[in-house]
Design a protein around this motif. Structure first.
Motif, PDB file in Angstrom:
ATOM      1  N   ARG A  13       0.805  -1.221   0.000  1.00  0.00           N
ATOM      2  CA  ARG A  13       0.000   0.000   0.000  1.00  0.00           C
ATOM      3  C   ARG A  13       0.843   1.278   0.000  1.00  0.00           C
ATOM      4  NH1 ARG A  13      -3.026  -3.749   3.250  1.00  0.00           N
ATOM      5  NH2 ARG A  13      -5.237  -3.823   2.647  1.00  0.00           N
ATOM      6  N   THR A  16      -4.438   5.051   8.168  1.00  0.00           N
ATOM      7  CA  THR A  16      -4.657   4.570   6.805  1.00  0.00           C
ATOM      8  C   THR A  16      -5.148   3.131   6.837  1.00  0.00           C
ATOM      9  OG1 THR A  16      -2.477   3.579   6.423  1.00  0.00           O
ATOM     10  CG2 THR A  16      -2.667   5.970   6.095  1.00  0.00           C
ATOM     11  N   GLU A  17      -5.597   2.675   5.687  1.00  0.00           N
ATOM     12  CA  GLU A  17      -6.022   1.283   5.560  1.00  0.00           C
ATOM     13  C   GLU A  17      -4.872   0.341   5.902  1.00  0.00           C
ATOM     14  OE1 GLU A  17      -8.283  -2.051   4.970  1.00  0.00           O
ATOM     15  OE2 GLU A  17      -8.947   0.045   5.119  1.00  0.00           O
ATOM     16  N   ASP A  56      -8.458   5.801   1.518  1.00  0.00           N
ATOM     17  CA  ASP A  56      -7.649   4.946   2.393  1.00  0.00           C
ATOM     18  C   ASP A  56      -6.965   5.726   3.503  1.00  0.00           C
ATOM     19  OD1 ASP A  56      -8.212   2.673   0.913  1.00  0.00           O
ATOM     20  OD2 ASP A  56      -6.487   2.955  -0.419  1.00  0.00           O
ATOM     21  N   GLU A  76      -4.583  -0.185   9.767  1.00  0.00           N
ATOM     22  CA  GLU A  76      -5.617  -1.063  10.306  1.00  0.00           C
ATOM     23  C   GLU A  76      -5.413  -2.504   9.864  1.00  0.00           C
ATOM     24  OE1 GLU A  76      -9.141   2.289  10.754  1.00  0.00           O
ATOM     25  OE2 GLU A  76      -8.988   1.157   8.886  1.00  0.00           O
ATOM     26  N   ALA A  77      -5.049  -2.706   8.609  1.00  0.00           N
ATOM     27  CA  ALA A  77      -4.839  -4.073   8.116  1.00  0.00           C
ATOM     28  C   ALA A  77      -3.630  -4.710   8.795  1.00  0.00           C
ATOM     29  CB  ALA A  77      -4.665  -4.057   6.607  1.00  0.00           C
TER      30      ALA A  77
END
Length: 275
Positions: free
Chosen positions: A25, A45-46, A33, A49-50
């Motif tokens: 990413r 950002t995404e 995002d 969290e991921a």
């Protein structure tokens, strides 16, 4: 308790999370995002969290009895911080330290983890996804830089030099207004002063002898527990501005991390006279 912690495996876990969820990413985020939390400089950002979900899932199998305290988990459930204070065993994680850098495409961010046992940090790790290496420490066992191959090298902090010859990282972004006004003019007395917007890399710089000190005023556990242990085990001296030790229970105040006790006193006296 420390003997049951496989620090090398935890380092591998941070590397796996970065390769699976963070690096794909990097410089590849859409507007949706990236979100603000408390301000335009406090982002999530995404990828944050991921990566945190990935690390939390793996930690449940590696340390099933540990409380998991991630920066993004606390954003959703602030009561986790109070539970950290009382936990027999906890894993504290910052999935991307330096999110503002990450979101802007700046290659200066880190993945950080600390293991806390009954109020004491017993292991700390700071992984650099771009350099693909990890600095890590266990309480009482020294600090190391671990390559992706598993090869390790001992870390050591820098010797003391006068403030006029010192390199310091001063994270003044979160200084109270009056403190910022008082301290910034004094940075002219420091040879080199920087704000990397990434505590992980500032602690890495300190622990490897690249700087003499670092100063902080936002004391969230995921930002400081790993680096404080690594810097201390590498030979450094870390304390709050009043000279008292930093602990996982500290949330407020000013923290000085230095390569030696002498450098710590030089930073305090030079930047915070009368403190």
């Amino acid at each position: 308790m420390t003997a049951t912690i496989d620090v090398a495996r935890l380092a591998d876990l941070l590397r796996e999370a970065a390769k699976a969820e963070i690096m794909p990413r990097f410089r590849n985020l859409s507007d949706g995002d990236i979100r603000e939390k408390t301000s335009a400089t406090d982002l999530v950002t995404e990828a944050d969290e991921a990566a945190e979900r990935f690390i939390a899932r793996e930690c449940r199998s590696l340390l099933p009895d540990a409380l998991f305290v991630g920066e993004e988990s606390v954003a959703a459930d602030a009561s986790l911080l109070a539970r950290l204070d009382e936990a027999d065993l906890a894993v504290v994680v910052d999935p991307i330290d330096g999110t503002a850098n990450f979101a802007a495409g700046v290659p200066l961010f880190a993945v950080m983890m600390a293991v806390v046992s009954r109020g004491e940090t017993v292991a700390g790790l700071i992984y650099d996804p771009l350099g693909d290496d990890c600095m890590l420490a266990e309480k009482g066992a020294g600090a190391q830089r671990r390559l992706a191959t598993g090869e390790t090298f001992p870390l050591a902090t820098a010797a003391h030099v006068p403030l006029s010859e010192a390199v310091g990282c001063v994270s003044y972004t979160y200084f109270p207004a009056e403190l910022k006004k008082a301290v910034l003019p004094r940075l002219g007395d420091v040879k080199v002063s920087a704000n990397l917007r990434c505590a992980g890399h500032e602690y890495r710089l300190l622990a490897s002898g690249g700087s003499q000190f670092a100063v902080y005023s936002k004391l969230m556990p995921w930002d400081h527990l790993p680096g404080v242990l690594i810097a201390t085990e590498a030979g450094g001296h870390v304390a709050k501005i009043d000279g008292t030790p930093y602990t996982p229970r500290d949330r407020q105040g000013t923290l000085i991390a230095a390569g030696s006790e002498e450098s710590w006193h030089a930073a305090r006296e030079g930047l915070f006279p009368g403190a």
